[in-house]
Design a protein around this motif. Sequence first.
Motif, mmCIF file in Angstrom:
data_model
loop_
_atom_site.group_PDB
_atom_site.id
_atom_site.type_symbol
_atom_site.label_atom_id
_atom_site.label_comp_id
_atom_site.label_asym_id
_atom_site.label_seq_id
_atom_site.Cartn_x
_atom_site.Cartn_y
_atom_site.Cartn_z
ATOM 1 N N VAL A 14 0.883 -1.221 0.010
ATOM 2 C CA VAL A 14 -0.188 -0.225 -0.113
ATOM 3 C C VAL A 14 0.779 1.214 -0.148
ATOM 4 C CG1 VAL A 14 -1.846 1.202 1.325
ATOM 5 C CG2 VAL A 14 -2.045 -1.012 1.252
ATOM 6 N N ILE A 15 0.902 2.062 -0.934
ATOM 7 C CA ILE A 15 1.412 3.194 -1.035
ATOM 8 C C ILE A 15 0.430 4.230 -0.821
ATOM 9 C CG2 ILE A 15 2.640 4.912 -2.578
ATOM 10 C CD1 ILE A 15 3.917 2.640 -4.173
ATOM 11 N N ASP A 16 0.501 5.015 0.474
ATOM 12 C CA ASP A 16 -0.437 6.012 0.963
ATOM 13 C C ASP A 16 -0.219 7.260 0.293
ATOM 14 O OD1 ASP A 16 -2.231 6.882 3.233
ATOM 15 O OD2 ASP A 16 -0.782 8.223 3.392
ATOM 16 N N ARG A 17 0.853 7.705 -0.179
ATOM 17 C CA ARG A 17 0.962 8.969 -0.787
ATOM 18 C C ARG A 17 2.614 9.035 -1.231
ATOM 19 N NH1 ARG A 17 -0.568 13.845 2.527
ATOM 20 N NH2 ARG A 17 -1.941 12.649 3.475
ATOM 21 N N LEU A 18 2.644 9.480 -2.435
ATOM 22 C CA LEU A 18 4.222 9.843 -3.000
ATOM 23 C C LEU A 18 4.577 11.300 -2.853
ATOM 24 C CD1 LEU A 18 4.024 7.612 -6.311
ATOM 25 C CD2 LEU A 18 5.133 6.979 -4.075
ATOM 26 N N ILE A 19 5.799 11.617 -2.593
ATOM 27 C CA ILE A 19 6.351 12.880 -2.482
ATOM 28 C C ILE A 19 7.625 12.941 -3.454
ATOM 29 C CG2 ILE A 19 7.474 14.825 -1.251
ATOM 30 C CD1 ILE A 19 5.563 14.063 1.059
ATOM 31 N N SER A 46 3.174 7.951 6.433
ATOM 32 C CA SER A 46 2.979 9.277 5.969
ATOM 33 C C SER A 46 3.095 10.260 7.080
ATOM 34 C CB SER A 46 1.577 9.644 5.049
ATOM 35 O OG SER A 46 1.880 8.681 3.877
ATOM 36 N N VAL A 47 2.383 9.930 8.072
ATOM 37 C CA VAL A 47 2.554 10.919 9.155
ATOM 38 C C VAL A 47 4.062 11.034 9.867
ATOM 39 C CG1 VAL A 47 1.559 11.428 11.821
ATOM 40 C CG2 VAL A 47 0.217 10.553 9.683
ATOM 41 N N LYS A 48 4.669 9.814 10.141
ATOM 42 C CA LYS A 48 5.878 9.901 10.632
ATOM 43 C C LYS A 48 6.831 10.873 9.778
ATOM 44 C CE LYS A 48 5.466 5.167 12.595
ATOM 45 N NZ LYS A 48 5.985 3.994 12.725
ATOM 46 N N GLU A 49 6.874 10.396 8.539
ATOM 47 C CA GLU A 49 7.674 11.352 7.539
ATOM 48 C C GLU A 49 7.456 12.713 7.730
ATOM 49 O OE1 GLU A 49 10.034 10.838 4.997
ATOM 50 O OE2 GLU A 49 10.363 8.628 5.618
ATOM 51 N N ALA A 50 6.314 13.081 7.917
ATOM 52 C CA ALA A 50 5.983 14.545 7.974
ATOM 53 C C ALA A 50 6.331 14.935 9.074
ATOM 54 C CB ALA A 50 4.510 14.695 7.698
ATOM 55 N N LEU A 51 6.045 14.442 10.352
ATOM 56 C CA LEU A 51 6.316 14.854 11.848
ATOM 57 C C LEU A 51 7.867 15.272 11.799
ATOM 58 C CD1 LEU A 51 4.295 12.309 13.806
ATOM 59 C CD2 LEU A 51 4.115 14.776 13.785
ATOM 60 N N HIS A 52 8.768 14.691 10.926
ATOM 61 C CA HIS A 52 10.221 14.927 11.175
ATOM 62 C C HIS A 52 10.625 15.956 10.129
ATOM 63 C CE1 HIS A 52 11.524 12.310 14.426
ATOM 64 N NE2 HIS A 52 10.376 11.566 14.032
ATOM 65 N N HIS A 53 9.904 16.677 9.371
ATOM 66 C CA HIS A 53 10.137 17.479 8.457
ATOM 67 C C HIS A 53 10.916 18.681 9.270
ATOM 68 C CE1 HIS A 53 9.472 21.063 5.925
ATOM 69 N NE2 HIS A 53 10.457 20.771 5.356
ATOM 70 N N ILE A 60 14.382 15.651 2.769
ATOM 71 C CA ILE A 60 12.997 15.937 2.462
ATOM 72 C C ILE A 60 12.167 14.935 2.657
ATOM 73 C CG2 ILE A 60 11.524 16.893 0.855
ATOM 74 C CD1 ILE A 60 13.971 18.407 -0.564
ATOM 75 N N PRO A 61 11.236 15.044 3.370
ATOM 76 C CA PRO A 61 10.229 13.901 3.849
ATOM 77 C C PRO A 61 9.804 13.103 2.492
ATOM 78 C CG PRO A 61 9.950 15.625 5.456
ATOM 79 C CD PRO A 61 11.005 16.074 4.344
ATOM 80 N N MET A 62 9.401 11.852 2.705
ATOM 81 C CA MET A 62 8.708 11.192 1.551
ATOM 82 C C MET A 62 7.415 10.659 1.751
ATOM 83 S SD MET A 62 11.885 8.420 0.747
ATOM 84 C CE MET A 62 12.986 9.050 2.259
ATOM 85 N N GLY A 63 6.554 10.296 1.160
ATOM 86 C CA GLY A 63 5.492 9.710 1.378
ATOM 87 C C GLY A 63 5.424 8.317 2.203
ATOM 88 N N GLY A 64 4.212 7.694 2.581
ATOM 89 C CA GLY A 64 4.336 6.727 3.225
ATOM 90 C C GLY A 64 3.836 5.501 2.536
ATOM 91 N N TYR A 92 8.242 -1.009 -8.084
ATOM 92 C CA TYR A 92 8.131 -0.170 -7.180
ATOM 93 C C TYR A 92 9.419 -0.134 -6.388
ATOM 94 C CZ TYR A 92 3.422 -0.532 -8.031
ATOM 95 O OH TYR A 92 2.070 -0.340 -8.888
ATOM 96 N N LEU A 93 10.090 -1.119 -6.067
ATOM 97 C CA LEU A 93 11.375 -1.180 -5.152
ATOM 98 C C LEU A 93 12.536 -0.585 -6.113
ATOM 99 C CD1 LEU A 93 10.976 -4.773 -4.202
ATOM 100 C CD2 LEU A 93 10.871 -3.073 -2.650
ATOM 101 N N GLU A 94 12.751 -0.434 -7.237
ATOM 102 C CA GLU A 94 13.463 0.070 -7.916
ATOM 103 C C GLU A 94 13.117 1.661 -8.161
ATOM 104 O OE1 GLU A 94 14.797 -2.778 -11.418
ATOM 105 O OE2 GLU A 94 12.986 -2.083 -11.623
ATOM 106 N N ASN A 95 11.839 2.096 -8.113
ATOM 107 C CA ASN A 95 11.539 3.417 -8.447
ATOM 108 C C ASN A 95 10.768 4.299 -7.394
ATOM 109 O OD1 ASN A 95 12.501 3.456 -11.390
ATOM 110 N ND2 ASN A 95 10.794 1.715 -11.547
ATOM 111 N N ASN A 96 10.255 3.575 -6.605
ATOM 112 C CA ASN A 96 9.357 4.371 -5.672
ATOM 113 C C ASN A 96 9.243 4.003 -4.378
ATOM 114 O OD1 ASN A 96 7.306 3.417 -8.380
ATOM 115 N ND2 ASN A 96 7.492 5.632 -7.937
#
Length: 383
Positions: A14-19, A46-53, A60-64, A92-96
């Motif tokens: 599951v990819i919640d979001r991409l940045i 996604s929340v964990k990534e954003a919290l540590h921005h 630069i945080p990524m999506g989750g 996905y493992l190569e690119n995202n």
Amino acid sequence: MWTDPVTGRQAFLVIDRLIRGLASGGLRMREGCTYEEVRRLAAAMSVKEALHHNPADRHIPMGGAKGGIDCDPLSDEAPGVLARFLSFIRSYLENNWATGDDLGTTTEAIEDVLDGLGIDGCIAPVMRVVDDPIAARKRFDEAFSVEVGGIGLAELVGGCGVAEAVLAALDKDGIPRNTATAVVQGFGSMGGATARFLHEAGVRVVGIADVHGTVANPDGLPVEDMLRDRLRHGLVNRERLRAGDVLLDRDDWLALQADVLVPAAASYAIHAQNESRISARYIVEAANLPVTADAEASLHKNGVLTIPDVVANSGTNAWWWWIVFGDVLPEAAPSFAKIRTSLRSLVTETLDLAAETGTTPREAAHRVAEARRETLALRPELS
């Protein structure tokens, strides 16, 4: 959803979001893993990534994202299922998707499969956005080779963050560390490291639980001795216990008298059927999803605050990217220092906002994350 053609086992990505086309999150393997579980974990990433921005950081945080495999990780079929699933999602493992270990998996096992697929490790997608991919990979490899007291630094950073979350909560309530008590459920890498850092800080660890039961002592357990004697798979060596250490049932850790409970093992360990046993002031989530939503709401009404996983156990994920992007040296002292500073600030901000708004710490953490995302959107690199 993927179904293994050999065993019939199912797996999920599951990819919640991409940045910038990127998402970060581990791959877990456990019997009974479900799509809904993986979906919730991906959203939490996604929340964990954003919290540590932090605009001052290179990172630069990524999506989750999250992966999950419905399989017993100790079964003979597990390695084959893992290899076939990763092969199926290789693009996905190569690119995202930058991934790593989670419950029931190890980074080493994942990277062995990726190496066979010709993919340059778990962090391959991130290499296209770092300034110097060769230096970034070198820092990452160096960090994973560091040991502290015979234990890999990568196994300790998560517990360091959880322990700092506990200490920040205790300090906020004015509870002296030398009188504070804690119980840790789970004695693997996360639970063991959390117990170690709490013990070093002067907190009395009065209970430790594993799959076979709970070991308790109101005078405090000898954490360092127990870690030295620890058996495989995070099991307490019951042959080396001391006089005064009491053996209790597996779920009795919930009812022990302590200021803090740290669930550091399986998801959904605290639920509507057992939450009434808890009298602690804080639950600090070292595991992912250890407290169900209904139990958390009920506990909150009764004055028990849950510091959520998106805050408390976010140190490991953040540390990976601080290393890769060069925000911290691949050494123990600067790694622990940055984790402690970041987690203390994050816990304090979360608890302050929860108190101001009359919400749970989890709701407050999500508000903080959303504010971080608004700041993140203003970075010129993302325009």
